[in-house]
Design an enzyme around this catalytic site. Structure first.
Site, PDB file in Angstrom:
ATOM      1  N   GLU A  35      20.326 -10.223  -0.192  1.00  0.00           N
ATOM      2  CA  GLU A  35      18.805  -9.977  -0.473  1.00  0.00           C
ATOM      3  C   GLU A  35      18.502 -10.687  -1.714  1.00  0.00           C
ATOM      4  OE1 GLU A  35      16.143  -8.360   0.683  1.00  0.00           O
ATOM      5  OE2 GLU A  35      15.350  -9.079  -1.426  1.00  0.00           O
ATOM      6  N   MET A  40      13.991  -5.068  -4.087  1.00  0.00           N
ATOM      7  CA  MET A  40      13.569  -5.030  -2.715  1.00  0.00           C
ATOM      8  C   MET A  40      14.604  -4.487  -1.830  1.00  0.00           C
ATOM      9  SD  MET A  40      10.307  -5.840  -1.903  1.00  0.00           S
ATOM     10  CE  MET A  40      10.155  -6.388  -0.192  1.00  0.00           C
ATOM     11  N   LYS A  54       1.593   5.351   1.797  1.00  0.00           N
ATOM     12  CA  LYS A  54       1.276   6.672   2.610  1.00  0.00           C
ATOM     13  C   LYS A  54       1.405   7.791   1.097  1.00  0.00           C
ATOM     14  CE  LYS A  54       0.337   4.116   5.577  1.00  0.00           C
ATOM     15  NZ  LYS A  54       0.466   2.967   5.470  1.00  0.00           N
ATOM     16  N   ALA A 177     -10.772  -6.493   6.903  1.00  0.00           N
ATOM     17  CA  ALA A 177     -10.983  -5.225   7.652  1.00  0.00           C
ATOM     18  C   ALA A 177      -9.796  -4.949   8.402  1.00  0.00           C
ATOM     19  CB  ALA A 177     -12.384  -5.195   7.983  1.00  0.00           C
ATOM     20  N   GLY A 178      -8.496  -5.348   8.041  1.00  0.00           N
ATOM     21  CA  GLY A 178      -7.336  -5.155   8.957  1.00  0.00           C
ATOM     22  C   GLY A 178      -6.883  -3.748   8.603  1.00  0.00           C
ATOM     23  N   GLY A 273      -4.215 -10.611   6.089  1.00  0.00           N
ATOM     24  CA  GLY A 273      -3.113 -10.790   7.158  1.00  0.00           C
ATOM     25  C   GLY A 273      -1.761 -11.264   6.479  1.00  0.00           C
ATOM     26  N   HIS A 449       0.573  27.577  18.685  1.00  0.00           N
ATOM     27  CA  HIS A 449      -0.822  27.681  18.293  1.00  0.00           C
ATOM     28  C   HIS A 449      -0.910  28.416  16.946  1.00  0.00           C
ATOM     29  CE1 HIS A 449      -4.954  29.128  18.392  1.00  0.00           C
ATOM     30  NE2 HIS A 449      -4.697  30.219  18.038  1.00  0.00           N
TER      31      HIS A 449
HETATM   32  C1  LIG Z   1       0.912  -2.340   2.216  1.00  0.00           C
HETATM   33  C2  LIG Z   1       1.634  -2.447   3.658  1.00  0.00           C
HETATM   34  C3  LIG Z   1       1.657  -1.208   4.191  1.00  0.00           C
HETATM   35  C4  LIG Z   1       2.301  -1.019   5.669  1.00  0.00           C
HETATM   36  N1  LIG Z   1       2.292   0.033   6.198  1.00  0.00           N
HETATM   37  C5  LIG Z   1       2.999   0.409   7.382  1.00  0.00           C
HETATM   38  C6  LIG Z   1       2.867   1.618   7.909  1.00  0.00           C
HETATM   39  O1  LIG Z   1       2.443   2.403   7.646  1.00  0.00           O
HETATM   40  N2  LIG Z   1       3.607   1.468   9.179  1.00  0.00           N
HETATM   41  C7  LIG Z   1       4.287   0.481   9.573  1.00  0.00           C
HETATM   42  O2  LIG Z   1       5.152   0.681  10.763  1.00  0.00           O
HETATM   43  N3  LIG Z   1       4.345  -0.597   8.884  1.00  0.00           N
HETATM   44  C8  LIG Z   1       3.819  -0.672   7.876  1.00  0.00           C
HETATM   45  N4  LIG Z   1       3.682  -1.873   7.226  1.00  0.00           N
HETATM   46  C9  LIG Z   1       4.455  -3.104   7.906  1.00  0.00           C
HETATM   47  C10 LIG Z   1       6.013  -3.081   7.621  1.00  0.00           C
HETATM   48  O3  LIG Z   1       6.318  -2.767   6.146  1.00  0.00           O
HETATM   49  C11 LIG Z   1       6.502  -3.996   7.996  1.00  0.00           C
HETATM   50  O4  LIG Z   1       6.376  -4.587   9.283  1.00  0.00           O
HETATM   51  C12 LIG Z   1       8.258  -4.213   8.111  1.00  0.00           C
HETATM   52  O5  LIG Z   1       8.701  -3.646   6.850  1.00  0.00           O
HETATM   53  C13 LIG Z   1       8.930  -5.334   8.055  1.00  0.00           C
HETATM   54  O6  LIG Z   1      10.126  -5.141   7.906  1.00  0.00           O
HETATM   55  P1  LIG Z   1      11.343  -6.406   8.162  1.00  0.00           P
HETATM   56  O7  LIG Z   1      12.562  -5.594   8.775  1.00  0.00           O
HETATM   57  O8  LIG Z   1      10.570  -7.521   9.029  1.00  0.00           O
HETATM   58  O9  LIG Z   1      11.317  -7.042   6.637  1.00  0.00           O
HETATM   59  P2  LIG Z   1      11.181  -6.633   5.042  1.00  0.00           P
HETATM   60  O10 LIG Z   1      11.369  -5.173   5.063  1.00  0.00           O
HETATM   61  O11 LIG Z   1      10.138  -7.385   4.774  1.00  0.00           O
HETATM   62  O12 LIG Z   1      12.415  -7.364   4.713  1.00  0.00           O
HETATM   63  C14 LIG Z   1      12.730  -8.710   4.453  1.00  0.00           C
HETATM   64  C15 LIG Z   1      13.529  -8.621   3.187  1.00  0.00           C
HETATM   65  O13 LIG Z   1      13.884 -10.165   3.087  1.00  0.00           O
HETATM   66  C16 LIG Z   1      14.257 -10.654   1.843  1.00  0.00           C
HETATM   67  N5  LIG Z   1      14.258 -11.966   1.939  1.00  0.00           N
HETATM   68  C17 LIG Z   1      13.359 -12.870   2.037  1.00  0.00           C
HETATM   69  N6  LIG Z   1      13.675 -14.118   2.404  1.00  0.00           N
HETATM   70  C18 LIG Z   1      14.878 -14.255   1.743  1.00  0.00           C
HETATM   71  C19 LIG Z   1      15.889 -15.178   1.676  1.00  0.00           C
HETATM   72  N7  LIG Z   1      15.487 -16.474   1.846  1.00  0.00           N
HETATM   73  N8  LIG Z   1      17.113 -14.764   1.229  1.00  0.00           N
HETATM   74  C20 LIG Z   1      17.341 -13.488   1.086  1.00  0.00           C
HETATM   75  N9  LIG Z   1      16.496 -12.410   1.050  1.00  0.00           N
HETATM   76  C21 LIG Z   1      15.168 -12.786   1.744  1.00  0.00           C
HETATM   77  C22 LIG Z   1      12.878 -10.064   1.171  1.00  0.00           C
HETATM   78  O14 LIG Z   1      12.988  -9.848  -0.098  1.00  0.00           O
HETATM   79  C23 LIG Z   1      12.845  -8.564   1.862  1.00  0.00           C
HETATM   80  O15 LIG Z   1      13.656  -7.472   1.138  1.00  0.00           O
HETATM   81  C24 LIG Z   1       2.914  -2.197   5.964  1.00  0.00           C
HETATM   82  C25 LIG Z   1       3.132  -3.438   5.454  1.00  0.00           C
HETATM   83  C26 LIG Z   1       2.386  -3.479   4.224  1.00  0.00           C
HETATM   84  C27 LIG Z   1       2.396  -4.743   3.130  1.00  0.00           C
HETATM   85  N1  LIG Z   2      -0.288   1.591   9.521  1.00  0.00           N
HETATM   86  C1  LIG Z   2       0.220   0.428   9.827  1.00  0.00           C
HETATM   87  O1  LIG Z   2       1.173   0.320  10.790  1.00  0.00           O
HETATM   88  C2  LIG Z   2       0.043  -0.633   8.942  1.00  0.00           C
HETATM   89  C3  LIG Z   2      -0.349  -0.565   7.682  1.00  0.00           C
HETATM   90  C4  LIG Z   2      -0.608  -1.619   7.068  1.00  0.00           C
HETATM   91  C5  LIG Z   2      -0.113  -2.937   7.497  1.00  0.00           C
HETATM   92  N2  LIG Z   2       0.546  -3.092   8.381  1.00  0.00           N
HETATM   93  C6  LIG Z   2       0.832  -4.346   8.935  1.00  0.00           C
HETATM   94  O2  LIG Z   2       0.825  -5.297   7.914  1.00  0.00           O
HETATM   95  C7  LIG Z   2       0.053  -6.453   8.524  1.00  0.00           C
HETATM   96  C8  LIG Z   2      -0.880  -7.145   7.439  1.00  0.00           C
HETATM   97  O3  LIG Z   2      -1.837  -6.603   7.545  1.00  0.00           O
HETATM   98  P1  LIG Z   2      -3.461  -6.865   7.228  1.00  0.00           P
HETATM   99  O4  LIG Z   2      -4.361  -5.817   7.099  1.00  0.00           O
HETATM  100  O5  LIG Z   2      -3.378  -7.807   5.909  1.00  0.00           O
HETATM  101  O6  LIG Z   2      -3.771  -7.814   8.357  1.00  0.00           O
HETATM  102  P2  LIG Z   2      -4.500  -7.541   9.692  1.00  0.00           P
HETATM  103  O7  LIG Z   2      -4.175  -8.697  10.580  1.00  0.00           O
HETATM  104  O8  LIG Z   2      -4.556  -6.400  10.122  1.00  0.00           O
HETATM  105  O9  LIG Z   2      -6.046  -7.708   9.145  1.00  0.00           O
HETATM  106  C9  LIG Z   2      -6.489  -9.025   8.349  1.00  0.00           C
HETATM  107  C10 LIG Z   2      -7.983  -8.955   8.448  1.00  0.00           C
HETATM  108  O10 LIG Z   2      -8.475  -9.966   7.503  1.00  0.00           O
HETATM  109  C11 LIG Z   2      -9.759 -10.631   8.099  1.00  0.00           C
HETATM  110  N3  LIG Z   2      -9.691 -11.852   7.129  1.00  0.00           N
HETATM  111  C12 LIG Z   2      -8.891 -12.984   7.561  1.00  0.00           C
HETATM  112  N4  LIG Z   2      -9.244 -13.868   6.546  1.00  0.00           N
HETATM  113  C13 LIG Z   2     -10.436 -13.329   5.589  1.00  0.00           C
HETATM  114  C14 LIG Z   2     -11.455 -13.920   4.797  1.00  0.00           C
HETATM  115  N5  LIG Z   2     -11.069 -15.149   4.285  1.00  0.00           N
HETATM  116  N6  LIG Z   2     -12.215 -13.073   4.481  1.00  0.00           N
HETATM  117  C15 LIG Z   2     -12.529 -11.613   4.919  1.00  0.00           C
HETATM  118  N7  LIG Z   2     -11.527 -11.432   6.098  1.00  0.00           N
HETATM  119  C16 LIG Z   2     -10.762 -12.051   6.644  1.00  0.00           C
HETATM  120  C17 LIG Z   2      -9.060 -10.873   9.517  1.00  0.00           C
HETATM  121  O11 LIG Z   2     -10.402 -11.260  10.445  1.00  0.00           O
HETATM  122  C18 LIG Z   2      -8.478  -9.459   9.877  1.00  0.00           C
HETATM  123  O12 LIG Z   2      -9.361  -8.468  10.264  1.00  0.00           O
HETATM  124  C19 LIG Z   2      -0.540  -6.054   9.800  1.00  0.00           C
HETATM  125  O13 LIG Z   2      -0.379  -7.085  10.880  1.00  0.00           O
HETATM  126  C20 LIG Z   2      -0.161  -4.596  10.180  1.00  0.00           C
HETATM  127  O14 LIG Z   2       0.745  -4.665  11.294  1.00  0.00           O
HETATM  128  C21 LIG Z   2       0.545  -1.981   9.277  1.00  0.00           C
END
Ligand SMILES: Cc1cc2nc3c(=O)[nH]c(=O)nc-3n(C[C@H](O)[C@H](O)[C@H](O)COP(=O)(O)OP(=O)(O)OC[C@H]3O[C@@H](n4cnc5c(N)ncnc54)[C@H](O)[C@@H]3O)c2cc1C
Ligand SMILES: NC(=O)c1ccc[n+]([C@@H]2O[C@H](COP(=O)([O-])OP(=O)(O)OC[C@H]3O[C@@H](n4cnc5c(N)ncnc54)[C@H](O)[C@@H]3O)[C@@H](O)[C@H]2O)c1
Length: 461
Positions: A35, A40, A54, A177-178, A273, A449
């Protein structure tokens, strides 16, 4: 430079990586996990993703209901979030550290050959690892659009920066607005921010049914969120300083429906994204293919183009959710363990999702839009949230519940929920679909309930 041979090598301490490491060690194997960032340990979910966001969303919801003073509520929520993530990080590290079969290395990994990885250690020491099997779990990083000033203007953040904002932002502009854009918009509005969400095209929630999308946008509007479509951001720059919040001010220039518009903000969130985090890996050195976004090309068993190298989680370009990363672990484990039945992506079904808004929005299976596109005949069942006694008790009567069934067999084809507890209820719907129970079963099932789950009795009536 140190050099050693390892049986199993995991790159990245994400959900799939840490789960696989623990499993291999508990079954008597030896695994090295690399890591690159001590902050992280445990990956995105617990440090900068699901759990901190959350935590803030829940505290913002409570602040809104209590009519709390925004600055104080925001500061307290941030402190609680920081305490939570450090606790989780330490617990995640300990969980692996106590296992004899796990060796942890702090450093950045990159391929130097087919099964050879160089780790640039955080302590300055380089280690070459020759591995029999390699599992990549390096996650994803924010996609920053190519917009003038976006990388250099103070007050512009990605989701990680926004999760550690130093002060309450009175006015916020969000690009995208994702999932992240809408969850942060709702959360910040609940704290009391005025939020503009700028979406570059005319499609917000493009895959959702029109009635659900409309209900969500209405709800956001009532919270104080303005979603602006067809908004092409052209420039981000320091603002005039004339602003209501603390800290910096930012000016966002855009073309909205072709006309020039200016948005002033105390903070800008870029949520356009996330792309696979693979650039540092030098995949080419190992002959591993990646797509144009950096997503590692894998087959249904998550095998890369190199035999004995797998890619799990966000880095393989699949859906980005923690539960998908966990499921990727299951797929890989099914190939390592002689006892586990084979499991592949092709067998994955009824994957639920949830956007954690003020009222959560969750979905599994088909919605009306999908059914119409695919020419599938469906019976549509709807129930207003206001008709659910528990929602009335909670004084949260906004929203709608919808289910689709097969008119011939009564089998459930999809469930879409905009109501309190939707994030929990959707898992019951998922299990019902997996077990192929029908509408009659859900109508007659005994549920406690007063709960939101008992709404399924009425929804399927
Ligand atoms: C703000 C936000 C909110 C989210 N909310 C949700 C949610 O509510 N529910 C949900 O299901 N998902 C949610 N997601 C998405 C979810 O967090 C990710 O899909 C998930 O954590 C990805 O896990 P992973 O196992 O792919 O890798 P990660 O958990 O991203 O782990 C990758 C690790 O690899 C390390 N790494 C990278 N490159 C290298 C390298 N070359 N050498 C050594 N280490 C390296 C990084 O430092 C990191 O610790 C959210 C994401 C974000 C950003
Ligand atoms: N509850 C959950 O499971 C949860 C919560 C947060 C994040 N995530 C994961 O994290 C990933 C990333 O989230 P995200 O919201 O960044 O990506 P997303 O792909 O959900 O949404 C990105 C949005 O940005 C828009 N966009 C792209 N370029 C733009 C620009 N220049 N100006 C304005 N709008 C633009 C796209 O059209 C799209 O609607 C998602 O794929 C999601 O699976 C999951």
């Amino acid at each position: 430079m140190e050099s050693r041979h390892v049986e199993h090598l995991i790159i990245g301490f994400g959900k799939a990586g840490k789960t696989l490491a623990a499993r291999i060690a508990k079954e008597g194997g030896h695994v090295t996990l690399v890591e690159r960032d001590r902050n992280m340990y445990g990956g995105t979910c617990i440090n900068i993703g699901c759990l901190p966001s959350k935590s803030l969303i829940l505290d913002a919801y409570a602040a809104d209901r209590q009519g709390a003073e925004p600055r104080q509520a925001f500061a307290e929520a941030m402190a609680a979030k920081t305490a939570l993530t450090s606790k989780l990080r330490a617990a995640n590290y300990r969980k692996l550290d106590v296992l004899d079969g796990v060796t942890m290395l702090d450093g950045t990994a990159r391929f130097t050959g087919a099964h050879t990885v160089l780790v640039d250690g955080a302590d300055g020491v380089q280690t070459v690892l020759e591995a029999d099997r390699i599992y990549i779990d390096t996650g994803a990083k924010p996609r920053i659009p190519d917009i003038e000033g976006i990388r250099t203007t103070p007050g512009v953040y990605d989701s990680t920066g926004m999760l550690s904002l130093p002060a309450f932002p009175k006015r916020v502009v969000i690009l995208g607005a994702g999932f992240i854009g809408l969850e942060f918009a709702s959360m910040l509005a609940d704290f009391g921010s005025e939020v503009h969400v700028l979406q570059r095209n005319d499609r917000v929630l493009p895959r959702e049914d029109a009635d659900m999308a409309e209900a969500i946008l209405d709800m956001l509007k009532r919270q104080g969120v303005e979603v602006v479509t067809d908004a092409v951001v052209t420039r981000v720059s320091p603002g005039s300083g004339d602003h209501a919040g603390e800290g910096v001010s930012v000016r966002v220039d855009a073309e909205v429906n072709g006309a020039a518009a200016v948005f002033d903000a105390d903070a800008v969130l870029v949520a356009a994204g996330r792309v696979p985090e693979t650039a540092d890996l030098d995949l080419a050195a190992a002959g591993i293919e990646a797509d144009a976004n950096g997503g590692i090309v894998v087959d249904d068993l998550l095998r890369t183009t190199d035999e004995n190298v797998w890619a799990m989680g966000d880095c393989n370009g699949g859906p980005q959710h923690t539960y998908i990363s966990l499921d990727d672990y299951r797929i890989v484990w099914s190939q390592i363990s002689p006892d586990a039945p084979e499991y592949s992506r092709a067998q994955r079904r009824n994957v639920p999702s949830c956007v954690f808004l003020h009222v959560p929005y969750a979905r599994v299976g088909l919605n009306e839009r999908d059914a119409a596109e695919q020419g599938i005949a469906v019976q549509v069942h709807t129930l207003p949230t206001a008709a659910v006694p528990k929602a009335v008790v909670m004084r949260e009567t906004e929203g709608l519940l919808k289910a689709l069934t097969d008119p011939r067999t009564g089998r459930i084809l999809g469930v879409t929920l905009l109501c309190p507890e939707a994030h929990e209820m959707i898992n019951t719907a998922k299990v019902a679909m997996d077990l192929q129970v029908d509408a009659v079963y859900m109508r007659n099932a005994i549920f406690t309930h007063p709960t939101m789950t008992e709404a399924f009795n009425d929804l399927f009536a």
